[in-house]
Design a protein around this motif. Structure first.
Motif, PDB file in Angstrom:
ATOM      1  N   HIS A  51      60.207   8.463 -26.540  1.00 23.40           N
ATOM      2  CA  HIS A  51      60.084   9.705 -25.784  1.00 23.40           C
ATOM      3  C   HIS A  51      58.699  10.324 -25.995  1.00 23.40           C
ATOM      4  N   ARG A  52      58.190  10.219 -27.204  1.00 28.59           N
ATOM      5  CA  ARG A  52      56.868  10.767 -27.503  1.00 28.59           C
ATOM      6  C   ARG A  52      55.769  10.026 -26.729  1.00 28.59           C
ATOM      7  N   THR A  53      55.928   8.731 -26.506  1.00 32.54           N
ATOM      8  CA  THR A  53      54.892   7.948 -25.829  1.00 32.54           C
ATOM      9  C   THR A  53      55.079   7.861 -24.323  1.00 32.54           C
ATOM     10  N   ARG A  54      56.145   8.407 -23.804  1.00 32.99           N
ATOM     11  CA  ARG A  54      56.451   8.263 -22.377  1.00 32.99           C
ATOM     12  C   ARG A  54      55.369   8.835 -21.476  1.00 32.99           C
ATOM     13  N   HIS A  55      54.918  10.025 -21.745  1.00 30.60           N
ATOM     14  CA  HIS A  55      53.955  10.698 -20.868  1.00 30.60           C
ATOM     15  C   HIS A  55      52.652   9.907 -20.760  1.00 30.60           C
ATOM     16  N   GLU A  56      52.128   9.475 -21.885  1.00 32.51           N
ATOM     17  CA  GLU A  56      50.882   8.690 -21.879  1.00 32.51           C
ATOM     18  C   GLU A  56      51.057   7.366 -21.143  1.00 32.51           C
ATOM     19  N   THR A  57      52.202   6.735 -21.321  1.00 34.62           N
ATOM     20  CA  THR A  57      52.459   5.475 -20.624  1.00 34.62           C
ATOM     21  C   THR A  57      52.528   5.704 -19.127  1.00 34.62           C
ATOM     22  N   LEU A  58      53.180   6.766 -18.711  1.00 39.79           N
ATOM     23  CA  LEU A  58      53.280   7.094 -17.294  1.00 39.79           C
ATOM     24  C   LEU A  58      51.907   7.353 -16.691  1.00 39.79           C
ATOM     25  N   LEU A  59      51.099   8.137 -17.388  1.00 37.68           N
ATOM     26  CA  LEU A  59      49.784   8.509 -16.851  1.00 37.68           C
ATOM     27  C   LEU A  59      48.746   7.399 -16.942  1.00 37.68           C
ATOM     28  N   HIS A  60      48.786   6.625 -18.020  1.00 37.43           N
ATOM     29  CA  HIS A  60      47.663   5.730 -18.280  1.00 37.43           C
ATOM     30  C   HIS A  60      48.028   4.261 -18.472  1.00 37.43           C
ATOM     31  N   GLU A 118      52.858  -2.954 -15.576  1.00 36.62           N
ATOM     32  CA  GLU A 118      53.687  -3.765 -16.462  1.00 36.62           C
ATOM     33  C   GLU A 118      54.106  -2.971 -17.706  1.00 36.62           C
ATOM     34  N   ALA A 119      53.162  -2.225 -18.275  1.00 39.73           N
ATOM     35  CA  ALA A 119      53.477  -1.411 -19.454  1.00 39.73           C
ATOM     36  C   ALA A 119      54.532  -0.359 -19.112  1.00 39.73           C
ATOM     37  N   LEU A 120      54.399   0.267 -17.958  1.00 47.54           N
ATOM     38  CA  LEU A 120      55.364   1.286 -17.562  1.00 47.54           C
ATOM     39  C   LEU A 120      56.744   0.664 -17.329  1.00 47.54           C
ATOM     40  N   ALA A 121      56.782  -0.494 -16.703  1.00 46.94           N
ATOM     41  CA  ALA A 121      58.066  -1.163 -16.461  1.00 46.94           C
ATOM     42  C   ALA A 121      58.733  -1.547 -17.784  1.00 46.94           C
ATOM     43  N   THR A 122      57.958  -2.060 -18.724  1.00 49.58           N
ATOM     44  CA  THR A 122      58.495  -2.427 -20.031  1.00 49.58           C
ATOM     45  C   THR A 122      58.988  -1.195 -20.772  1.00 49.58           C
ATOM     46  N   HIS A 123      58.212  -0.121 -20.722  1.00 49.29           N
ATOM     47  CA  HIS A 123      58.578   1.134 -21.381  1.00 49.29           C
ATOM     48  C   HIS A 123      59.884   1.671 -20.791  1.00 49.29           C
ATOM     49  N   THR A 124      59.975   1.658 -19.476  1.00 49.95           N
ATOM     50  CA  THR A 124      61.163   2.158 -18.787  1.00 49.95           C
ATOM     51  C   THR A 124      62.393   1.349 -19.168  1.00 49.95           C
ATOM     52  N   GLN A 125      62.248   0.033 -19.225  1.00 49.94           N
ATOM     53  CA  GLN A 125      63.368  -0.834 -19.582  1.00 49.94           C
ATOM     54  C   GLN A 125      63.829  -0.561 -21.009  1.00 49.94           C
ATOM     55  N   ARG A 126      62.892  -0.419 -21.931  1.00 48.79           N
ATOM     56  CA  ARG A 126      63.245  -0.167 -23.333  1.00 48.79           C
ATOM     57  C   ARG A 126      63.880   1.212 -23.487  1.00 48.79           C
ATOM     58  N   LEU A 127      63.322   2.215 -22.819  1.00 45.55           N
ATOM     59  CA  LEU A 127      63.872   3.567 -22.852  1.00 45.55           C
ATOM     60  C   LEU A 127      65.321   3.556 -22.384  1.00 45.55           C
ATOM     61  N   LYS A 128      65.559   2.870 -21.278  1.00 45.57           N
ATOM     62  CA  LYS A 128      66.908   2.784 -20.726  1.00 45.57           C
ATOM     63  C   LYS A 128      67.851   2.093 -21.709  1.00 45.57           C
ATOM     64  N   GLU A 129      67.406   1.003 -22.304  1.00 44.98           N
ATOM     65  CA  GLU A 129      68.235   0.269 -23.261  1.00 44.98           C
ATOM     66  C   GLU A 129      68.607   1.143 -24.464  1.00 44.98           C
ATOM     67  N   LEU A 130      67.619   1.838 -25.011  1.00 42.84           N
ATOM     68  CA  LEU A 130      67.867   2.681 -26.184  1.00 42.84           C
ATOM     69  C   LEU A 130      68.775   3.857 -25.853  1.00 42.84           C
ATOM     70  N   GLU A 131      68.524   4.514 -24.728  1.00 52.03           N
ATOM     71  CA  GLU A 131      69.349   5.663 -24.350  1.00 52.03           C
ATOM     72  C   GLU A 131      70.780   5.243 -24.047  1.00 52.03           C
ATOM     73  N   GLU A 132      70.965   4.127 -23.358  1.00 53.82           N
ATOM     74  CA  GLU A 132      72.320   3.662 -23.064  1.00 53.82           C
ATOM     75  C   GLU A 132      73.083   3.333 -24.346  1.00 53.82           C
ATOM     76  N   GLU A 133      72.386   2.748 -25.315  1.00 55.36           N
ATOM     77  CA  GLU A 133      73.042   2.435 -26.579  1.00 55.36           C
ATOM     78  C   GLU A 133      73.423   3.715 -27.319  1.00 55.36           C
ATOM     79  N   TYR A 134      72.537   4.706 -27.322  1.00 51.81           N
ATOM     80  CA  TYR A 134      72.858   5.977 -27.978  1.00 51.81           C
ATOM     81  C   TYR A 134      74.092   6.601 -27.329  1.00 51.81           C
ATOM     82  N   LEU A 135      74.122   6.624 -26.000  1.00 53.38           N
ATOM     83  CA  LEU A 135      75.257   7.211 -25.293  1.00 53.38           C
ATOM     84  C   LEU A 135      76.535   6.407 -25.516  1.00 53.38           C
ATOM     85  N   ARG A 136      76.442   5.093 -25.633  1.00 55.71           N
ATOM     86  CA  ARG A 136      77.614   4.267 -25.915  1.00 55.71           C
ATOM     87  C   ARG A 136      78.203   4.625 -27.275  1.00 55.71           C
TER      88      ARG A 136
END
Length: 82
Positions: free
Chosen positions: A27-36, A40-58
């Motif tokens: 979450h801390r690195t999301r903004h910088e990844t989005l902007l800069h 490919e980096a953004l797609a990888t970041h998005t996929q990992r974010l989704k994986e981690l959040e889904e696991e937390y919610l599970r």
């Protein structure tokens, strides 16, 4: 086992403390990844974010929510500002 293609250990394999630490970091690195980051980096970041959040919610389907962070709470806060 769930599909896992993002870097790092599969979210399901992380103990709770490590899962939370990885969520904080991503979450801390999301903004910088989005902007800069590259597409490919953004797609990888998005996929990992989704994986981690889904696991937390599970793991925490009944997690505590703060009333001000709900739609109703936000509406009440906005109404009080008028």
């Amino acid at each position: 086992m769930a599909e896992h293609t993002a870097p790092g250990a599969a979210a399901r394999e992380l103990e709770d403390g490590r899962l939370l630490k990885e969520l904080e970091t991503i979450h801390r690195t999301r903004h910088e990844t989005l902007l800069h980051g590259s597409d490919e980096a953004l797609a990888t970041h998005t996929q990992r974010l989704k994986e981690l959040e889904e696991e937390y919610l599970r793991r925490h389907p009944q997690r505590a929510t703060t009333p001000g962070r709900t739609r109703t709470g936000a509406r009440a806060r906005t109404a009080g500002e008028n």
